[in-house]
Design a protein around this motif. Structure first.
Motif, PDB file in Angstrom:
ATOM      1  N   HIS A  37      13.059  -5.073  -1.582  1.00 36.79           N
ATOM      2  CA  HIS A  37      11.921  -4.165  -1.730  1.00 36.79           C
ATOM      3  C   HIS A  37      12.305  -2.846  -2.390  1.00 36.79           C
ATOM      4  O   HIS A  37      11.458  -1.957  -2.513  1.00 36.79           O
ATOM      5  CB  HIS A  37      11.308  -3.869  -0.354  1.00 36.79           C
ATOM      6  CG  HIS A  37      10.859  -5.101   0.370  1.00 36.79           C
ATOM      7  ND1 HIS A  37       9.830  -5.892  -0.064  1.00 36.79           N
ATOM      8  CD2 HIS A  37      11.335  -5.682   1.508  1.00 36.79           C
ATOM      9  CE1 HIS A  37       9.653  -6.905   0.765  1.00 36.79           C
ATOM     10  NE2 HIS A  37      10.569  -6.813   1.727  1.00 36.79           N
ATOM     11  N   GLY A  61       8.150   1.826   1.187  1.00 29.27           N
ATOM     12  CA  GLY A  61       7.205   0.723   1.189  1.00 29.27           C
ATOM     13  C   GLY A  61       7.822  -0.600   0.773  1.00 29.27           C
ATOM     14  O   GLY A  61       9.031  -0.749   0.620  1.00 29.27           O
ATOM     15  N   ARG A  62       6.940  -1.577   0.576  1.00 26.36           N
ATOM     16  CA  ARG A  62       7.344  -2.912   0.164  1.00 26.36           C
ATOM     17  C   ARG A  62       6.203  -3.507  -0.654  1.00 26.36           C
ATOM     18  O   ARG A  62       5.128  -2.922  -0.761  1.00 26.36           O
ATOM     19  CB  ARG A  62       7.657  -3.777   1.380  1.00 26.36           C
ATOM     20  CG  ARG A  62       6.538  -3.869   2.389  1.00 26.36           C
ATOM     21  CD  ARG A  62       6.993  -4.529   3.667  1.00 26.36           C
ATOM     22  NE  ARG A  62       7.432  -5.889   3.420  1.00 26.36           N
ATOM     23  CZ  ARG A  62       8.147  -6.605   4.279  1.00 26.36           C
ATOM     24  NH1 ARG A  62       8.532  -6.063   5.429  1.00 26.36           N
ATOM     25  NH2 ARG A  62       8.493  -7.846   4.004  1.00 26.36           N
ATOM     26  N   GLY A  66       2.998  -5.131  -1.814  1.00 26.38           N
ATOM     27  CA  GLY A  66       1.733  -5.121  -1.095  1.00 26.38           C
ATOM     28  C   GLY A  66       1.349  -3.749  -0.595  1.00 26.38           C
ATOM     29  O   GLY A  66       0.207  -3.535  -0.183  1.00 26.38           O
ATOM     30  N   ASP A  67       2.311  -2.785  -0.625  1.00 23.98           N
ATOM     31  CA  ASP A  67       2.043  -1.390  -0.280  1.00 23.98           C
ATOM     32  C   ASP A  67       2.011  -0.541  -1.546  1.00 23.98           C
ATOM     33  O   ASP A  67       2.484  -0.958  -2.607  1.00 23.98           O
ATOM     34  CB  ASP A  67       3.137  -0.835   0.641  1.00 23.98           C
ATOM     35  CG  ASP A  67       3.258  -1.597   1.942  1.00 23.98           C
ATOM     36  OD1 ASP A  67       2.236  -2.179   2.369  1.00 23.98           O
ATOM     37  OD2 ASP A  67       4.365  -1.615   2.505  1.00 23.98           O
ATOM     38  N   ILE A  68       1.479   0.657  -1.424  1.00 26.63           N
ATOM     39  CA  ILE A  68       1.615   1.635  -2.508  1.00 26.63           C
ATOM     40  C   ILE A  68       3.067   2.093  -2.534  1.00 26.63           C
ATOM     41  O   ILE A  68       3.586   2.586  -1.522  1.00 26.63           O
ATOM     42  CB  ILE A  68       0.661   2.816  -2.306  1.00 26.63           C
ATOM     43  CG1 ILE A  68      -0.797   2.349  -2.387  1.00 26.63           C
ATOM     44  CG2 ILE A  68       0.933   3.904  -3.343  1.00 26.63           C
ATOM     45  CD1 ILE A  68      -1.808   3.450  -2.115  1.00 26.63           C
ATOM     46  N   GLN A  69       3.731   1.925  -3.696  1.00 29.86           N
ATOM     47  CA  GLN A  69       5.147   2.246  -3.804  1.00 29.86           C
ATOM     48  C   GLN A  69       5.406   3.194  -4.974  1.00 29.86           C
ATOM     49  O   GLN A  69       5.299   2.795  -6.138  1.00 29.86           O
ATOM     50  CB  GLN A  69       5.976   0.979  -4.026  1.00 29.86           C
ATOM     51  CG  GLN A  69       6.139   0.087  -2.809  1.00 29.86           C
ATOM     52  CD  GLN A  69       7.095  -1.058  -3.094  1.00 29.86           C
ATOM     53  OE1 GLN A  69       6.781  -1.968  -3.856  1.00 29.86           O
ATOM     54  NE2 GLN A  69       8.270  -1.001  -2.484  1.00 29.86           N
ATOM     55  N   ASP A  99       0.185  -8.848  -2.259  1.00 33.56           N
ATOM     56  CA  ASP A  99       1.434  -8.622  -2.987  1.00 33.56           C
ATOM     57  C   ASP A  99       1.549  -9.475  -4.254  1.00 33.56           C
ATOM     58  O   ASP A  99       2.635  -9.588  -4.826  1.00 33.56           O
ATOM     59  CB  ASP A  99       2.636  -8.883  -2.070  1.00 33.56           C
ATOM     60  CG  ASP A  99       2.676 -10.330  -1.564  1.00 33.56           C
ATOM     61  OD1 ASP A  99       1.749 -11.098  -1.894  1.00 33.56           O
ATOM     62  OD2 ASP A  99       3.633 -10.668  -0.854  1.00 33.56           O
TER      63      ASP A  99
END
Length: 264
Positions: A98, A152-153, A155-158, A221
């Motif tokens: 990630h 994050g990872r 599927g998240d806001i990164q 994701d």
């Protein structure tokens, strides 16, 4: 294949290999980015003095008209603002866990700007005619980058930062009517019916790239969007021996990019 391009490809492979030293348990995921945006070439004031755009913008006194210091061979355009234009690109990425992602991509930028001499007109006509040209710049960057996502990872806001290298294949051209600074005569180049070809410089310059951006998922994701600012550096050769007024061409600039992402 040129040695510079080969070095870039080898460097991209080395970057990929370096990223691969992540723990064996880290999941490897491929993704494709396709998008576009806007390219902003480096401004006149931040370019080297032997850059062809700088020389054309400021000009120098014309020996044929040394009786009047107001005659220069400067071309009339609004700095590098006139050369801002759209760009599009595609990029293949491999993520290791990630936090680390390695990408290789290619882009395209092209802009042609009409100009005239700022201080010289063709006095053979009544009223005098402007002496017009077209200046064109095309850049095809082939890039290899590494992104680091500290939070994050998938599927998240990164948010992320990154850096890499680029092989900037370029083509710079000038065509239209020109003034011989020694005699004051007007001649054509690269226009229909003209025997003199357009002035063209092309090649590949290798330089660095840094970037900052954010990954925005679409409810999962698999699909997402990237918003990214990217800065590239590189210097090509125009060449006084090729008929240009300066020897170099700065290929650096910034890009604001938007891309659609699919993960596999």
């Amino acid at each position: 294949m040129s040695r510079r391009v080969l070095r870039v490809l080898v460097s991209v492979w080395l970057l990929s290999s370096a990223a691969a030293v992540a723990p064996a348990s880290a999941q490897t995921v491929h993704s494709l980015n396709i998008g576009g945006g806007w390219f902003f070439p480096r401004g006149i004031d931040s370019r080297p003095i032997d850059d062809v755009f700088v020389r054309n913008f400021y000009g120098e006194l014309v020996p044929a008209f040394d009786f009047d210091p107001n005659y220069t061979d400067a071309l009339l355009f609004q700095g590098m603002e006139d050369f801002r234009s759209g760009t599009f690109f595609g990029e293949w990425n491999i993520s290791f866990g990630h936090r680390v992602e390695v990408g290789a991509g290619v882009g395209f930028y092209n802009k042609t700007v009409p100009t005239v001499y700022r201080d010289i007109v063709n006095g053979l006509f009544d009223p005098p005619h402007e002496i017009a040209q077209e200046i064109g710049l095309r850049i095809v960057p082939v890039t290899g980058v590494v992104r680091f996502m500290p939070f994050g990872r998938a599927g998240d806001i990164q948010p992320y930062v990154g850096a890499g290298i680029a092989a900037l294949t370029y083509r710079y051209s000038e065509k239209g009517e020109f003034v011989d600074v020694q005699t004051g005569n007007i001649f054509c180049a690269g226009t229909p019916g003209c025997q003199t070809p357009a002035y063209v410089a092309s090649g590949t310059a290798v330089g660095g790239v840094w970037l900052i951006g954010v990954k925005l998922p679409f409810g999962g994701d698999i699909y997402g969007m990237n918003v990214e600012y990217r800065r590239q550096y590189g210097t090509g050769k125009a060449g006084i021996e090729n008929g240009f007024v300066a020897d170099k061409i700065d290929l650096g600039g910034g890009s604001l990019l938007f891309s659609f992402t699919v993960r596999f």
